[in-house]
Write an enzyme that holds these catalytic residues in place. Structure first.
Site, short mmCIF file in Angstrom:
data_model
loop_
_atom_site.label_atom_id
_atom_site.label_comp_id
_atom_site.label_asym_id
_atom_site.label_seq_id
_atom_site.Cartn_x
_atom_site.Cartn_y
_atom_site.Cartn_z
N THR A 91 0.83 -1.22 0.00
CA THR A 91 0.00 0.00 0.00
C THR A 91 0.86 1.26 0.00
O THR A 91 0.55 2.23 -0.71
CB THR A 91 -0.93 0.02 1.23
OG1 THR A 91 -0.16 -0.23 2.41
CG2 THR A 91 -1.99 -1.06 1.12
N ASP A 135 -0.93 -9.47 6.22
CA ASP A 135 -0.14 -9.09 5.04
C ASP A 135 0.62 -10.30 4.49
O ASP A 135 0.65 -10.53 3.28
CB ASP A 135 0.86 -7.98 5.40
CG ASP A 135 0.19 -6.61 5.53
OD1 ASP A 135 -1.00 -6.51 5.20
OD2 ASP A 135 0.86 -5.66 5.97
#
Length: 557
Positions: free
Chosen positions: A98, A394
């Site tokens: 991100t 993640d």
């Protein structure tokens, strides 16, 4: 605005509306995007810094996770919100990268600002960016290498690359191992390759112990307890009934009244209700179940009968828990008690209620080839548990992406630098002013590697020059070892990322940047603020932002 008849003005937009046109509108949006990019730029890479975010009620979040930072920030500027959407898209699509996506979008806009100052038209810039983004996807595909679901070593390296730099890094071994095991367990083979159904992996968190105490359950962890203290806490060789109907006496659809003339009639009525509940429990026992998960309520009397028969029962389980229990145990969710049979029962080697940090939880373990599993993440404090959860999620996402795409690229800024060099070469073959935009695109890609070097305390100019020379010697996987401050082969160092993280960052960052560049008029309506006491409350503040600024366009951003 004249109307051709007496030149009387026509009021189209209310006076309180703020409007920015042309260069002013573009500069406002680009500045806002740069603010967002700068907010997360220093968190990029393993040596990135953390941000402390304090909410309006005093709650504190400390993290270097890009999407978490941007979600927690109170953003009002519309241009800034468009850049934040890049992070959210990246998170939804691939689950990591991100910060890379946001910094890339902000750098594209920064480069576009210079081109606009040189008189290049916005449509030429967006055209060049789109051409470069399309080529970037091809170049990334070419530099990618294959990976197989059975290559556990490489999958673990991918997980470790994702976790490196986060606060849970000291426990990187256990977390990466859990992520790889979990994804490989729920992955399903399809004609086109493997599909990683990471939605079937739940990360449950409980404070207490350390992160190393985190574990994977070959089945499910349900945050519930037994409905009756007389029920067994532990059942081996469990046969599990999954019931999606209330184990209670059904109420009549219409309001009804029963008149009883003597106590015997009342007792008969109560006995009849009790018999119905006894029959329900009898059907469960007859089917062979010794564990019950019920999505609805369970009557007190039914609880008593089940406790007598040694059945462990849980009530009001979430529908998501029920579905995942079915996938884990191989059971079928039953909506009608009369239909329950032994074929509908799920199986587990052990179902046990355990106390974790003062809370009872039901563990459904030792399931045979479960396709839905749980990971129990532990940690000494709330902040550590939250960061362990984010790191795990993640890692799970990137391992899942690697298995699905079957493609990996080197990390450590290696693929970004190689891509920047290839895009620069491509710019030479592009005619017209678009070539300037393509070269600016290459600069924005290279700035990611530069940011990585800066955050590691390395000299960015010397580092980029050194890296370029390595890549020109056909060392396309050479990147930055930020711990040793050296240039090394990232593939042999085990710094690996899924291809889709890079391709998604390029596509979503480019789309957001081109959308913002094409905006040449911002019309912000006045936003009415509700006074503390509600609309029209005495003493309420007038609508709009402080200092008379319309609420839609804060002047500072």
């Amino acid at each position: 605005m004249p109307n051709g008849q007496g030149n009387q003005p026509v009021i189209v937009i209310p006076e309180d509306t703020e409007r920015r046109k042309g260069k002013d509108a573009q500069e406002s949006n680009i500045r806002a995007a740069k603010v967002i990019g700068d907010a997360v730029r220093s968190t990029l890479g393993p040596r990135g810094m953390d941000k402390m975010l304090v909410g309006s009620i005093g709650d504190v979040v400390i993290t270097n996770d890009g999407v978490t930072i941007l979600k927690e920030m109170d953003i009002e500027h519309p241009g800034a919100e468009m850049v934040i959407e890049v992070a959210e898209t990246q998170e939804d699509e691939v689950g990591d990268g991100t910060t890379t996506a946001v910094v890339f979008a902000a750098d594209l806009l920064d480069e576009a600002s210079d081109l606009l100052d040189r008189g290049i038209h916005p449509t030429i810039i967006t055209s060049g960016y789109s051409m470069a983004a399309e080529k970037a996807q091809e170049f990334l595909e070419d530099m990618a290498e294959d990976i197989d679901i059975d290559d556990e070593e490489k999958l673990e390296q991918i997980a470790k690359t994702s976790i490196t730099g986060k606060k849970a890094e000291s426990n990187i071994g256990i977390l990466s191992d859990l992520a790889v095991k979990a994804v490989r367990q729920v992955a399903e083979e399809t004609p086109g390759g493997y599909r990683a159904r990471i939605g079937n992996i739940d990360v449950e968190t409980k404070e207490g112990g350390s992160v190393d105490d985190s574990s994977m359950v070959d089945g499910r962890v349900v945050d519930k307890d037994r409905v009756h203290p007389g029920m067994p806490k532990r059942i081996e060789e469990a046969k599990i009934a999954l019931i999606n109907t209330a184990m209670e006496i059904k109420e009549t659809e219409a309001d009804s009244e029963i008149s009883v003339s003597d106590p015997e009639q009342l007792q008969q009525f109560l006995d009849h209700e009790e018999e119905e509940l006894r029959e329900m429990v009898g059907k469960i026992k007859e089917a062979g179940a010794n564990v019950v998960f019920c999505q609805k309520g369970i009557d007190d009397v039914a609880q008593h009968f089940m406790a007598q028969k040694g059945i462990l029962a849980v009530r009001r389980a979430k529908s998501s828990d029920m579905e995942k229990l079915a996938r884990a145990t191989g059971g079928t969710i039953v909506t009608n008690m009369d239909d329950l049979s032994s074929n509908d029962l799920g199986k587990a080697g052990l179902v046990e209620e355990r106390k974790i940090s003062g809370d009872e939880m039901i563990f459904v373990e030792d399931c045979e080839n479960p396709k839905a599993i749980s990971i129990l993440a532990r940690g000494g404090t709330e902040h550590i548990v939250d960061e362990a959860e984010r790191s795990l999620e993640d890692a799970i996402n990137v391992v899942g992406e690697a298995i699905q795409s079957g493609k990996i690229v080197p990390g450590g800024g290696a693929s970004e630098l190689e891509l920047a060099m290839k895009i620069s070469e491509y710019a030479d073959s592009v005619g017209g002013k678009e070539a300037l935009a393509v070269r600016s695109f290459a600069n924005a890609v290279e700035s990611l590697t530069r940011a990585l070097a800066e955050n590691a305390g390395m000299d960015p100019i010397d580092t980029i020059v050194n890296l370029r020379s390595k890549h020109e010697e056909n060392g396309k996987s050479f990147g930055l070892d930020v711990y040793d401050s050296e240039v090394k082969d990232m593939m042999s160092e085990g710094v690996i990322e899924p291809l889709t993280i890079k391709t998604q960052a390029v596509s979503s960052g480019t789309e957001a940047a081109t959308m913002i560049i094409r905006v040449d008029d911002v019309i912000a309506a006045e936003q009415e603020e509700m006074p503390a006491g509600g609309a029209g409350a005495p003493g309420g503040a007038p609508p709009g932002g402080p200092g008379g600024m319309p609420g839609g366009m804060p002047g500072g951003m």
